[in-house]
Design a protein around this motif. Sequence first.
Motif, PDB file in Angstrom:
ATOM      1  N   PHE A 134     -11.346   7.302  -2.466  1.00 19.34           N
ATOM      2  CA  PHE A 134     -10.007   7.191  -3.049  1.00 19.34           C
ATOM      3  C   PHE A 134      -9.186   8.444  -2.729  1.00 19.34           C
ATOM      4  N   GLY A 135      -9.778   9.623  -2.927  1.00 23.38           N
ATOM      5  CA  GLY A 135      -9.073  10.862  -2.608  1.00 23.38           C
ATOM      6  C   GLY A 135      -8.798  10.996  -1.128  1.00 23.38           C
ATOM      7  N   ALA A 136      -9.755  10.583  -0.293  1.00 20.77           N
ATOM      8  CA  ALA A 136      -9.556  10.634   1.154  1.00 20.77           C
ATOM      9  C   ALA A 136      -8.436   9.699   1.577  1.00 20.77           C
ATOM     10  N   GLN A 137      -8.388   8.518   0.970  1.00 19.81           N
ATOM     11  CA  GLN A 137      -7.333   7.566   1.274  1.00 19.81           C
ATOM     12  C   GLN A 137      -5.961   8.114   0.904  1.00 19.81           C
ATOM     13  N   GLN A 138      -5.892   8.774  -0.235  1.00 13.58           N
ATOM     14  CA  GLN A 138      -4.603   9.343  -0.629  1.00 13.58           C
ATOM     15  C   GLN A 138      -4.190  10.466   0.316  1.00 13.58           C
TER      16      GLN A 138
ATOM     17  N   ALA B 157      -0.818  10.290   2.558  1.00 19.43           N
ATOM     18  CA  ALA B 157       0.209  11.333   2.483  1.00 19.43           C
ATOM     19  C   ALA B 157       0.551  11.857   3.864  1.00 19.43           C
ATOM     20  N   MET B 158      -0.474  12.032   4.709  1.00 23.58           N
ATOM     21  CA  MET B 158      -0.245  12.520   6.066  1.00 23.58           C
ATOM     22  C   MET B 158       0.587  11.523   6.867  1.00 23.58           C
TER      23      MET B 158
ATOM     24  N   ALA C 191       2.130   3.713   1.352  1.00 26.64           N
ATOM     25  CA  ALA C 191       2.978   4.171   0.247  1.00 26.64           C
ATOM     26  C   ALA C 191       2.400   3.723  -1.089  1.00 26.64           C
ATOM     27  N   LEU C 192       1.910   2.488  -1.154  1.00 29.93           N
ATOM     28  CA  LEU C 192       1.295   1.992  -2.383  1.00 29.93           C
ATOM     29  C   LEU C 192       0.044   2.792  -2.727  1.00 29.93           C
ATOM     30  N   THR C 193      -0.741   3.111  -1.707  1.00 34.53           N
ATOM     31  CA  THR C 193      -1.950   3.911  -1.937  1.00 34.53           C
ATOM     32  C   THR C 193      -1.592   5.286  -2.478  1.00 34.53           C
TER      33      THR C 193
END
Length: 311
Positions: free
Chosen positions: A43-47, A51-52, A222-224
């Motif tokens: 989840f943190g990696a996906q965010q 963001a990148m 963006a949703l993620t």
Amino acid sequence: MVESPQTPPRRPVEDTSPGLGSQTSLPIRGLTRDTIATDPNFFGAQQAVAAMLLDVQAQTPRIARHMASHRRWLVSQTSFALAMRAKMEPGAPELTPGRLLAALTPHVEINRKTLSQYLGEMEAHGLLAPPDEYKGDGRLRPVTTTPLAEQGMRRWCEGHLHCLDILDGGARLDAARRDPDLAFAMQRQMVEIIRVDPEWHAPPAAMAHFLGSDTGGMMLHALTRMLRDLRETDGRIYLERVSIADFAEQFLISVSKIKRMVQKAEEAGNLGWEEPRRRGRLWLSPDFIRAHFRRQAVKFEAVERAYRAVA
């Protein structure tokens, strides 16, 4: 930096030297889509990767446009891979519409006219350009990557390597920054892997509303990015307050296009708003989030396999 065409090819994929792990600070066992999708740190990696990618979209929206839909993503990634192979491997053929079509035809439904249109748009947007010293048949219309495209792709590669490092504590990003050729070698191998992956080519139905749009891929990111956590409330996972107009402004497209995309997802029960007339907090269904994360895990597995093949 634009790599010289005289750069010698990297180690071939078939080399499975036992020293690989020690050279790149990687765990012995590679990450798979199943372990990635279920990793609590994903989840943190996906965010982080969302963001990148959204930052790239904000700074260079023309690049983001060519990476948003499923078909354009594959065309753009394959174009870049073929063009960089011509730059970095002596004797490799230049990127031409015919060669790109031959590489894509077994894996994606696209005709030569549409493909030429995509290449023309990438050239118009400064991502491709004619080679400086091409002396072959001018009717083939070869093109190559530009510094702008290479800068964007390097950032894409490094962002995904960083996210893999988040999962297992590896040092892929450090290795890629020490070796300027590594990221592009990995990208070329990643394309070879993902182009033949049946799961990648058959995305979940919940994703289809977005992956067919030139903005949909960025919308998913963006949703993620808006997710605060993955806790469910009455079968929903709530995000923040956001309107259709906010999305239209962010992605520089019309409100009507966003409405059409969102309406299909609403009808399928994948997202909605807590108040009538699309007001209040936006919510996503847990199944929708799982489907998106699974698809991303397929991509990250391809990046992982590609990195291990060339590092």
